[in-house]
Motif scaffolding. Structure first.
Motif, PDB file in Angstrom:
ATOM      1  N   LYS A 231      -2.626 -15.090  24.409  1.00 48.05           N
ATOM      2  CA  LYS A 231      -2.414 -15.913  23.205  1.00 48.05           C
ATOM      3  C   LYS A 231      -1.369 -16.999  23.455  1.00 48.05           C
ATOM      4  CE  LYS A 231      -5.270 -14.249  20.154  1.00 48.05           C
ATOM      5  NZ  LYS A 231      -6.292 -15.108  19.528  1.00 48.05           N
TER       6      LYS A 231
ATOM      7  N   ALA B 119     -10.571 -10.347  13.971  1.00 48.74           N
ATOM      8  CA  ALA B 119     -11.912  -9.782  13.775  1.00 48.74           C
ATOM      9  C   ALA B 119     -11.943  -8.933  12.508  1.00 48.74           C
ATOM     10  CB  ALA B 119     -12.299  -8.934  14.991  1.00 48.74           C
TER      11      ALA B 119
ATOM     12  N   ASN C   9     -16.482 -18.473  11.821  1.00 44.51           N
ATOM     13  CA  ASN C   9     -15.638 -17.888  10.776  1.00 44.51           C
ATOM     14  C   ASN C   9     -15.491 -18.885   9.621  1.00 44.51           C
ATOM     15  OD1 ASN C   9     -13.529 -15.365  11.613  1.00 44.51           O
ATOM     16  ND2 ASN C   9     -14.759 -16.253  13.249  1.00 44.51           N
TER      17      ASN C   9
ATOM     18  N   GLY D   7     -10.636 -18.607  16.837  1.00 50.09           N
ATOM     19  CA  GLY D   7      -9.281 -19.058  16.529  1.00 50.09           C
ATOM     20  C   GLY D   7      -9.115 -19.373  15.056  1.00 50.09           C
TER      21      GLY D   7
ATOM     22  N   SER E 248     -11.652 -11.115   9.332  1.00 50.35           N
ATOM     23  CA  SER E 248     -12.934 -11.763   9.071  1.00 50.35           C
ATOM     24  C   SER E 248     -13.908 -10.769   8.424  1.00 50.35           C
ATOM     25  CB  SER E 248     -13.490 -12.295  10.404  1.00 50.35           C
ATOM     26  OG  SER E 248     -14.716 -12.925  10.207  1.00 50.35           O
TER      27      SER E 248
HETATM   28  C1  GLC Z   1     -11.503 -12.341  17.683  1.00 52.81           C
HETATM   29  C2  GLC Z   1     -11.162 -13.561  18.516  1.00 52.81           C
HETATM   30  C3  GLC Z   1     -10.740 -14.747  17.687  1.00 52.81           C
HETATM   31  C4  GLC Z   1     -11.633 -14.912  16.482  1.00 52.81           C
HETATM   32  C5  GLC Z   1     -11.698 -13.630  15.683  1.00 52.81           C
HETATM   33  C6  GLC Z   1     -12.587 -13.722  14.450  1.00 52.81           C
HETATM   34  O1  GLC Z   1     -10.409 -11.567  17.386  1.00 52.81           O
HETATM   35  O2  GLC Z   1     -10.143 -13.287  19.476  1.00 52.81           O
HETATM   36  O3  GLC Z   1     -10.760 -15.936  18.466  1.00 52.81           O
HETATM   37  O4  GLC Z   1     -11.192 -15.976  15.670  1.00 52.81           O
HETATM   38  O5  GLC Z   1     -12.224 -12.624  16.498  1.00 52.81           O
HETATM   39  O6  GLC Z   1     -13.954 -13.912  14.774  1.00 52.81           O
END
Ligand code: GLC
Ligand code: UDP
Length: 385
Positions: free
Chosen positions: A220, A20, A179, A297, A23
């Motif tokens: 996980k 998260a 993502n 993921g 991202s």
């Molecule tokens: C969270 C989720 C993961 C996802 C990530 C980015 O940590 O566990 O599945 O890819 O966010 O959005």
């Protein structure tokens, strides 16, 4: 950039680098001067944001820090802490058009800060709000608050959106934004460096090497990969990642399991690494093995961008990324025999595996671009006031 572009104050409770946070790192970097980030815990995430030139500050949590996903109801001290932290966050909000929470705890703080500052609040939802990920009480509280106070929900997959709606969340609030991952660091890896890295890691040059990336947590599924390895006697594995949110007992249990299964010398625990693209290129196969539905993921898309065949657990957002038998291989979550068979099948058919990896790479580049994610988030944060 037009004047209608949102100026966002992003809020995240974590200081560590989970998916998260990685991202958000990319989104905030692309927003540039339109973004500011408030973290509720200090840590490497702050340093990563600073290194990208993103304005970041830390407003530490007190009692709210102790509230876990399984906690039934927050204590009065946690509620008082929320107000204290929200007041400080609200001070940062004056130059922004919108507050965007990147985690559930951050959403609670953002709602209070949004009320104080008179700004709309968006929740970038990156969790599947369903048991066993969360307790029923936690889900009801989160969804009720979202229905009352969120101006929008950005869901990181259709699966995340569906779980929110199934839990009673208002469908009209939701936008799905997958993502997106920058392919450049993957394209930059040269094969000689990958071969040298394999040698440095002590992996025999001809060994078949699978690799798994992710924070250490029971859901996980690192334990599933270890069980699968016991069934494919000469395969080596890189297990990359660390306990990020206090899962030290699981870390010890995994290492004990590897010893018990006699995997010594074949399993390489590397801890948390910042060179994921290089490590992916050293491997023959990338494995994802979550035992509960994965919200998105990122590691799956990254494996594809590294040009490696991906085996992933068929649940949650994963099925929006991988077409089984075409852009990757899907196996039943928790089924170590199916995982072992999938590894064997790819090893037995190198040409087929390479063709699948190539299709996966093309799919990841087009379907999960950084630009599309940034545009999706920016659009979802616009036009709310
Ligand atoms: C969270 C989720 C993961 C996802 C990530 C980015 O940590 O566990 O599945 O890819 O966010 O959005
Ligand atoms: N990752 C990393 N170093 C590690 C292990 C993982 O940088 O040692 C990164 C990985 O490349 C991915 C992210 O952490 O970008 C994990 O994101 P994912 O969505 O797969 O899972 P999450 O941890 O968010 O549930």
């Amino acid at each position: 950039m037009t004047v209608a572009e949102p100026r966002a104050l992003f809020i995240d409770h974590a200081g560590v680098l989970g998916g998260a946070e990685l991202s958000l790192l990319d989104v905030a970097t692309a927003f540039g001067a339109r973004a500011e980030v408030v973290l509720l815990t200090d840590g490497p995430f702050r340093m990563a944001l600073e290194a990208r030139g993103v304005a970041v500050s830390v407003v530490p949590l007190g009692a709210l820090q102790q509230v876990k996903k399984s906690t039934r109801l927050p204590s009065p001290a946690a509620l008082a802490d929320t107000v204290r932290v929200a007041r400080r966050v609200a001070k940062h909000a004056s130059t922004h058009t919108v507050l965007c929470a990147n985690s559930q705890k951050a959403f609670v703080v953002a709602v209070a800060a949004g009320l104080i500052a008179g700004r709309p609040v968006v929740w970038h939802l990156r969790d599947i709000l369903a048991p066993p990920h969360f307790s029923r009480t936690n889900i009801t509280a989160a969804v009720t608050l979202a229905n009352l106070r969120a101006a929008r929900i950005i869901a990181n997959s259709r699966a995340t959106a569906d779980a929110f709606i199934a839990a009673g969340g208002r469908e009209s609030l939701v936008r799905v934004v997958h993502n997106g991952i920058d392919p450049a660091p993957f394209d930059a890896i040269d094969d000689l460096a990958a071969v040298a890295t394999r040698r440095q890691l002590g992996v025999p040059p001809r060994a078949y090497l699978v690799a798994m990336f992710g924070r250490f947590h029971e859901w996980k599924g690192q334990q599933v990969l270890l069980d699968a390895l016991a069934k494919v006697p000469d395969v080596h594995a890189l297990i990359v990642g660390a306990p990020l949110f206090g899962e030290e007992a699981f870390d010890s249990a995994l290492k004990a399991q590897a010893t018990r299964l006699g995997l010594h010398g074949r399993v390489h625990f590397l801890g948390f690494r910042a060179d994921v693209p290089l490590l992916m290129r050293t491997a023959d196969v990338i494995v994802h093995a979550s035992v509960y539905p994965e919200p998105f993921g990122r590691v799956i898309v990254e494996g594809m961008l590294a040009g490696r065949p991906v085996i992933a657990a068929r649940a949650g957002g994963v099925i929006e990324i991988v077409i089984d038998g075409d852009t990757g291989v899907l196996v039943t979550p928790g089924d170590s025999s199916a995982l072992a068979q999938a590894i064997e099948a790819l090893r037995a058919d190198p040409a087929g595996a390479a063709a699948m990896a190539e299709r996966g790479r093309a799919h990841a580049r087009h379907g999960f671009s950084l630009q599309a994610m940034v545009r999706g988030v920016s659009d979802a944060l616009a036009g709310l006031d």
